[in-house]
Scaffold this motif. Sequence first.
Motif, PDB file in Angstrom:
ATOM      1  N   ALA A 190     -57.029 -28.563 -39.487  1.00 14.48           N
ATOM      2  CA  ALA A 190     -55.824 -28.261 -38.712  1.00 14.48           C
ATOM      3  C   ALA A 190     -55.497 -29.400 -37.755  1.00 14.48           C
ATOM      4  O   ALA A 190     -54.326 -29.785 -37.607  1.00 14.48           O
ATOM      5  N   GLU A 191     -56.505 -29.964 -37.128  1.00 16.80           N
ATOM      6  CA  GLU A 191     -56.286 -31.101 -36.225  1.00 16.80           C
ATOM      7  C   GLU A 191     -55.713 -32.285 -36.994  1.00 16.80           C
ATOM      8  O   GLU A 191     -54.774 -32.951 -36.536  1.00 16.80           O
ATOM      9  N   ASN A 192     -56.278 -32.561 -38.150  1.00 21.80           N
ATOM     10  CA  ASN A 192     -55.810 -33.692 -38.949  1.00 21.80           C
ATOM     11  C   ASN A 192     -54.398 -33.467 -39.481  1.00 21.80           C
ATOM     12  O   ASN A 192     -53.592 -34.401 -39.556  1.00 21.80           O
ATOM     13  N   LEU A 193     -54.100 -32.233 -39.842  1.00 19.13           N
ATOM     14  CA  LEU A 193     -52.746 -31.912 -40.291  1.00 19.13           C
ATOM     15  C   LEU A 193     -51.754 -32.124 -39.161  1.00 19.13           C
ATOM     16  O   LEU A 193     -50.642 -32.629 -39.374  1.00 19.13           O
ATOM     17  N   HIS A 194     -52.149 -31.769 -37.962  1.00 18.24           N
ATOM     18  CA  HIS A 194     -51.280 -31.962 -36.804  1.00 18.24           C
ATOM     19  C   HIS A 194     -51.024 -33.457 -36.577  1.00 18.24           C
ATOM     20  O   HIS A 194     -49.880 -33.866 -36.331  1.00 18.24           O
ATOM     21  N   ILE A 195     -52.072 -34.273 -36.671  1.00 15.53           N
ATOM     22  CA  ILE A 195     -51.915 -35.723 -36.517  1.00 15.53           C
ATOM     23  C   ILE A 195     -50.937 -36.256 -37.560  1.00 15.53           C
ATOM     24  O   ILE A 195     -50.004 -37.001 -37.246  1.00 15.53           O
ATOM     25  N   SER A 196     -51.161 -35.872 -38.806  1.00 16.82           N
ATOM     26  CA  SER A 196     -50.317 -36.355 -39.901  1.00 16.82           C
ATOM     27  C   SER A 196     -48.862 -35.973 -39.698  1.00 16.82           C
ATOM     28  O   SER A 196     -47.964 -36.811 -39.817  1.00 16.82           O
ATOM     29  N   SER A 197     -48.615 -34.712 -39.372  1.00 16.62           N
ATOM     30  CA  SER A 197     -47.240 -34.228 -39.270  1.00 16.62           C
ATOM     31  C   SER A 197     -46.515 -34.789 -38.056  1.00 16.62           C
ATOM     32  O   SER A 197     -45.281 -34.835 -38.035  1.00 16.62           O
ATOM     33  N   GLN A 198     -47.277 -35.220 -37.044  1.00 14.97           N
ATOM     34  CA  GLN A 198     -46.642 -35.845 -35.887  1.00 14.97           C
ATOM     35  C   GLN A 198     -46.258 -37.293 -36.156  1.00 14.97           C
ATOM     36  O   GLN A 198     -45.311 -37.812 -35.564  1.00 14.97           O
ATOM     37  N   LEU A 199     -46.989 -37.948 -37.053  1.00 14.49           N
ATOM     38  CA  LEU A 199     -46.751 -39.371 -37.324  1.00 14.49           C
ATOM     39  C   LEU A 199     -45.808 -39.617 -38.494  1.00 14.49           C
ATOM     40  O   LEU A 199     -45.155 -40.656 -38.549  1.00 14.49           O
ATOM     41  N   CYS A 200     -45.739 -38.665 -39.422  1.00  8.70           N
ATOM     42  CA  CYS A 200     -44.934 -38.866 -40.632  1.00  8.70           C
ATOM     43  C   CYS A 200     -44.608 -37.508 -41.237  1.00  8.70           C
ATOM     44  O   CYS A 200     -45.374 -36.546 -41.081  1.00  8.70           O
ATOM     45  N   ALA A 201     -43.473 -37.419 -41.913  1.00  5.24           N
ATOM     46  CA  ALA A 201     -43.126 -36.183 -42.616  1.00  5.24           C
ATOM     47  C   ALA A 201     -44.274 -35.810 -43.555  1.00  5.24           C
ATOM     48  O   ALA A 201     -44.765 -36.644 -44.314  1.00  5.24           O
ATOM     49  N   THR A 202     -44.695 -34.556 -43.501  1.00 10.31           N
ATOM     50  CA  THR A 202     -45.897 -34.134 -44.221  1.00 10.31           C
ATOM     51  C   THR A 202     -45.643 -32.850 -45.000  1.00 10.31           C
ATOM     52  O   THR A 202     -45.050 -31.907 -44.480  1.00 10.31           O
ATOM     53  N   LYS A 203     -46.102 -32.845 -46.256  1.00 11.63           N
ATOM     54  CA  LYS A 203     -46.101 -31.645 -47.074  1.00 11.63           C
ATOM     55  C   LYS A 203     -47.544 -31.279 -47.414  1.00 11.63           C
ATOM     56  O   LYS A 203     -48.371 -32.164 -47.637  1.00 11.63           O
ATOM     57  N   ILE A 204     -47.812 -30.005 -47.452  1.00  9.69           N
ATOM     58  CA  ILE A 204     -49.111 -29.538 -47.914  1.00  9.69           C
ATOM     59  C   ILE A 204     -49.070 -29.433 -49.437  1.00  9.69           C
ATOM     60  O   ILE A 204     -48.104 -28.944 -50.011  1.00  9.69           O
TER      61      ILE A 204
END
Length: 283
Positions: A190-204
């Motif tokens: 969850a922490e890593n997903l938050h980092i990713s989505s804050q820096l770049c558009a992210t899809k799961i």
Amino acid sequence: MSSSLTTTDHNRNAAGLTYIYPVLSRRSGGVSIGINFNINNACNWRCIYCQVPDLALGAAPDVDFVLLEKELRFFIKDVLSGDFFDRFTIDSRSRQVKDIAISGNGEPTSLRHFDQAVRLIGSIAKEMGIFPDAKFVLITNGSLMHHSSVQRGLRVLNELGGEVWFKLDSATDAGRKLINNAGLSIDKTAENLHISSQLCATKIQTCLMDYRGMGLSEAEKSAYLEFLSRYKLVAGLKGVMLYGLARPSLQPEAVDLKPLPAEVINDFAQSIRALGFDVSVNV
């Protein structure tokens, strides 16, 4: 080198190059230019559905930037003005580059100079006219988002309008251990997903399968939906991509893997959509 490209064959040697390979992608709906940093077949996870032969535990070796640039320029030129589509017998409806995807035979963010590689690929693709019509995609298990070079790479990806496809095959620690052979906790994920989505558009992105007849259990579905509901409002989280098994696994568990019925995956997609997410399905 050439052969017919199909959605069930992602041969990394199809073009006879070290770092570059063509893919006819189900999820992109056309030709994807694949980038493989993990030419040593090394990864920090071992997903039971992985089609990489002789998969080993480890990281990507240092990249030969001169060779990477040479191969990418050669391949893009071949696609844009050569006979690539004819040699690989690409259907007329798919004769378009949909994306450049950093993926390959292991976790690509394990590359020591990941950010430099992303910047080089992006600059070449932009110069040669691939961007902005095609997407720039990073396909990752998301386990190394805390590394500074990965975060710098995501910022470059974002500058080029790219997106991250972040693996989440299970929202339970037991499920992730079983499917991905990964010890990363769901809280750390969850922490890593938050980092990713804050820096770049992210899809799961989530691979769904039937392992030893267990199917998609109610416990797994509930945990997944609960996880998503917590991230419903996270800036940058753009949607969910569900897909089933399309290519044979080369892992020991292959004999116990079967595709899930399409209706099971589609029903699960509807439950995710009810949370307000855009969902794509490829079975």
